[in-house]
Every structure is written in structure tokens, then in C-alpha cells.
Design an enzyme around this catalytic site. Structure first.
Site, PDB file in Angstrom:
ATOM      1  N   LYS A  63      -7.888   6.740   9.799  1.00  0.00           N
ATOM      2  CA  LYS A  63      -9.350   6.791   9.946  1.00  0.00           C
ATOM      3  C   LYS A  63      -9.765   7.130  11.378  1.00  0.00           C
ATOM      4  O   LYS A  63     -10.953   7.337  11.637  1.00  0.00           O
ATOM      5  CB  LYS A  63      -9.973   5.443   9.544  1.00  0.00           C
ATOM      6  CG  LYS A  63      -9.885   5.157   8.063  1.00  0.00           C
ATOM      7  CD  LYS A  63     -10.685   3.904   7.688  1.00  0.00           C
ATOM      8  CE  LYS A  63     -10.462   3.542   6.237  1.00  0.00           C
ATOM      9  NZ  LYS A  63     -11.053   2.235   5.887  1.00  0.00           N
ATOM     10  N   LYS A  97      -4.312  -2.653  13.898  1.00  0.00           N
ATOM     11  CA  LYS A  97      -3.751  -3.972  14.240  1.00  0.00           C
ATOM     12  C   LYS A  97      -2.427  -4.243  13.535  1.00  0.00           C
ATOM     13  O   LYS A  97      -1.496  -4.788  14.124  1.00  0.00           O
ATOM     14  CB  LYS A  97      -4.752  -5.074  13.888  1.00  0.00           C
ATOM     15  CG  LYS A  97      -5.902  -5.165  14.877  1.00  0.00           C
ATOM     16  CD  LYS A  97      -6.966  -6.142  14.395  1.00  0.00           C
ATOM     17  CE  LYS A  97      -8.193  -6.084  15.289  1.00  0.00           C
ATOM     18  NZ  LYS A  97      -9.372  -6.667  14.626  1.00  0.00           N
ATOM     19  N   ASP A 111      -6.264   1.852   9.966  1.00  0.00           N
ATOM     20  CA  ASP A 111      -7.685   1.532  10.088  1.00  0.00           C
ATOM     21  C   ASP A 111      -7.925   1.046  11.522  1.00  0.00           C
ATOM     22  O   ASP A 111      -8.093   1.856  12.424  1.00  0.00           O
ATOM     23  CB  ASP A 111      -8.032   0.489   9.018  1.00  0.00           C
ATOM     24  CG  ASP A 111      -9.513   0.165   8.940  1.00  0.00           C
ATOM     25  OD1 ASP A 111     -10.316   0.847   9.596  1.00  0.00           O
ATOM     26  OD2 ASP A 111      -9.883  -0.773   8.205  1.00  0.00           O
ATOM     27  N   LEU A 159      -0.175  -2.081  12.431  1.00  0.00           N
ATOM     28  CA  LEU A 159       0.905  -1.283  13.009  1.00  0.00           C
ATOM     29  C   LEU A 159       1.293  -1.771  14.397  1.00  0.00           C
ATOM     30  O   LEU A 159       2.475  -1.833  14.723  1.00  0.00           O
ATOM     31  CB  LEU A 159       0.505   0.193  13.067  1.00  0.00           C
ATOM     32  CG  LEU A 159       0.729   0.958  11.782  1.00  0.00           C
ATOM     33  CD1 LEU A 159       0.365   2.412  11.976  1.00  0.00           C
ATOM     34  CD2 LEU A 159       2.193   0.847  11.327  1.00  0.00           C
ATOM     35  N   GLY A 180       0.765  -1.242   0.000  1.00  0.00           N
ATOM     36  CA  GLY A 180       0.000   0.000   0.000  1.00  0.00           C
ATOM     37  C   GLY A 180       0.796   1.293   0.000  1.00  0.00           C
ATOM     38  O   GLY A 180       0.332   2.307  -0.495  1.00  0.00           O
TER      39      GLY A 180
HETATM   40  P1  IMP Z   1      -5.435  -2.100  10.082  1.00  0.00           P
HETATM   41  O1  IMP Z   1      -4.558  -3.188  10.543  1.00  0.00           O
HETATM   42  O2  IMP Z   1      -6.893  -2.376  10.299  1.00  0.00           O
HETATM   43  O3  IMP Z   1      -5.042  -0.727  10.632  1.00  0.00           O
HETATM   44  O4  IMP Z   1      -5.355  -2.058   8.511  1.00  0.00           O
HETATM   45  C1  IMP Z   1      -4.304  -1.487   7.853  1.00  0.00           C
HETATM   46  C2  IMP Z   1      -4.166  -2.015   6.449  1.00  0.00           C
HETATM   47  O5  IMP Z   1      -5.419  -2.367   5.875  1.00  0.00           O
HETATM   48  C3  IMP Z   1      -3.587  -0.926   5.568  1.00  0.00           C
HETATM   49  O6  IMP Z   1      -2.200  -1.060   5.472  1.00  0.00           O
HETATM   50  C4  IMP Z   1      -4.287  -1.149   4.252  1.00  0.00           C
HETATM   51  O7  IMP Z   1      -3.517  -2.012   3.424  1.00  0.00           O
HETATM   52  C5  IMP Z   1      -5.578  -1.829   4.589  1.00  0.00           C
HETATM   53  N1  IMP Z   1      -6.700  -0.855   4.608  1.00  0.00           N
HETATM   54  C6  IMP Z   1      -7.349  -0.346   5.673  1.00  0.00           C
HETATM   55  N2  IMP Z   1      -8.308   0.513   5.315  1.00  0.00           N
HETATM   56  C7  IMP Z   1      -8.260   0.563   3.962  1.00  0.00           C
HETATM   57  C8  IMP Z   1      -9.001   1.300   2.969  1.00  0.00           C
HETATM   58  O8  IMP Z   1      -9.908   2.111   3.236  1.00  0.00           O
HETATM   59  N3  IMP Z   1      -8.651   1.068   1.672  1.00  0.00           N
HETATM   60  C9  IMP Z   1      -7.657   0.214   1.300  1.00  0.00           C
HETATM   61  N4  IMP Z   1      -6.932  -0.478   2.192  1.00  0.00           N
HETATM   62  C10 IMP Z   1      -7.241  -0.318   3.508  1.00  0.00           C
END
Ligand code: IMP
Ligand code: MG
Length: 184
Positions: free
Chosen positions: A141, A116, A113, A118, A54
Site C-alpha cells: 500500500k 510493522k 500496510d 515485516l 494471508g
Molecule cells: P502491517 O503490519 O500493517 O504491514 O500489516 C500487515 C498484515 O495486515 C498483512 O499481513 C495482512 O494480514 C494484514 N492486512 C493489511 N492490510 C490488509 C488489507 O487491506 N486486507 C487484508 N489484510 C490486510
């Protein structure tokens, strides 16, 4: 605003809900982040560690705006699969080859998001004995309940929508869009 022909060509005719951050807005903010990072790191080795896939576009634009010596490496963690909801399972598929001990590590993430991904990576990187560890995220977010480490450098507050473009994907599509759009 109606999508342009160029936009529809890039998405294969799929209309995205709306452009959230356009190219110019992103470029301006990335320049500012580059300046912030340049002044924040006075001395020592800086390793900019991009979380793939990403962050690949953000990282490549960002490092060109940082005016000091640095090194670049990548991490690959898998978390989402093909859904739009975080599974919470984070696996390391590629570990950086560069030595991390004694260096300032700047972990570059596309979007925070649930946090988790990070949290898992921060715990893992701290074990490698870096001189410092900070996060630079393009988007947040602001829904994470607990973050081991807040982003010291943040591009934008993100709406609670599923975003694509500028590196962000949905099922591996849309990463190449030069802007950030919401999917629905
Ligand atoms: P987390 O572990 O829930 O914080 O998710 C982080 C990862 O999920 C990011 O590195 C993204 O690759 C993916 N992700 C989270 N939200 C989005 C979104 O709105 N669009 C695309 N990828 C997302
Ligand atoms: Mg993804």
C-alpha cells in the site's frame, strides 16, 4: 460491472466494492515474479518462508513458478485481530522448524500496510544468521513510514483500501476468492 452469480455464491450474497486484480492479472504477475526470483538466486539453499495465513494461496502459486530447488516453511504472526486497522502488536504463534542459518531466506507476505509486521519479523529472522534475507510481497500500500527491508520482489502497488481475496481476509472471511477485491 455487476457481480456474477458465482461471485455472489462465494461471498454468500455479499457484494464487494470492486475487483481490483482479477485472476488472469494475478496469474500473469505471479509467473513474472517466479521468473524474477529464479534468476535472482543463482546458488545456495533457498528457503521460501510464507507468512500465514494471508500468503498461503500466493505462496502456493508462486513456488510452482520458481525453476530451481527450494524448500518451503511457514511463520505465523498475529497482528490484526478482527479489525481493519493495524494494532502494531505482532506475535509469533508458529516458528519455522527448518534451519535458517546459511540459507537464502525469501519471506513471502500477502500485503504490506503499516510495515510493522515485516519490521518485527525481519529483525527476528536476521538473528537466525541467514545467508541472505529478502521479501516478496504480493501487494504494497506504500504507506509504511519505515521499512527495515524493502520488498525485493513486489506483485502490485495496492490502493489504500481494505482488500480481500486470494488469501487476504476480513475477520477470516473471503480468503478463498480467486481474485482480489476491495471490501468497501
Ligand atoms: P502491517 O503490519 O500493517 O504491514 O500489516 C500487515 C498484515 O495486515 C498483512 O499481513 C495482512 O494480514 C494484514 N492486512 C493489511 N492490510 C490488509 C488489507 O487491506 N486486507 C487484508 N489484510 C490486510
Ligand atoms: Mg490478516
Amino acid at each position: 460491472m455487476l457481480p456474477s452469480t458465482a461471485q455472489l455464491k462465494q461471498t454468500g450474497g455479499r457484494e464487494l466494492a470492486r475487483i481490483v486484480f482479477d485472476e488472469e492479472t494475478i496469474a500473469r504477475r505471479v509467473r513474472e515474479l517466479g521468473r524474477e526470483i529464479t534468476t535472482a538466486y543463482p546458488e545456495g539453499d533457498l528457503l521460501v518462508l510464507g507468512l500465514l495465513k494471508g500468503s498461503f494461496i500466493f505462496l502456493s502459486d508462486l513456488v510452482r513458478r520458481i525453476e530451481r530447488p527450494l524448500q518451503v516453511d511457514f511463520l505465523v504472526a498475529a497482528s490484526y485481530g478482527e479489525g481493519t486497522v493495524s494494532s502494531g502488536n505482532v506475535r509469533l504463534l508458529y516458528d519455522p522448524e527448518t534451519e535458517l542459518a546459511g540459507k537464502h531466506i525469501l519471506l513471502v507476505e500477502d500485503i504490506i500496510d503499516t510495515g510493522k509486521t515485516l519490521n518485527r519479523l525481519v529483525a527476528l529472522l536476521r538473528q537466525r544468521d541467514p545467508r541472505s534475507l529478502q521479501i516478496c510481497a504480493l501487494l504494497d500500500k506504500h504507506i509504511a513510514e519505515h521499512l527495515e527491508l524493502d520488498a525485493a520482489f513486489l506483485g502490485f502497488d495496492a490502493p489504500r483500501a481494505f482488500l480481500v481475496g486470494y488469501g487476504l481476509d476480513h475477520a477470516e472471511n473471503f480468503r478463498h476468492l480467486p481474485y482480489i477485491a476491495s471490501l468497501t
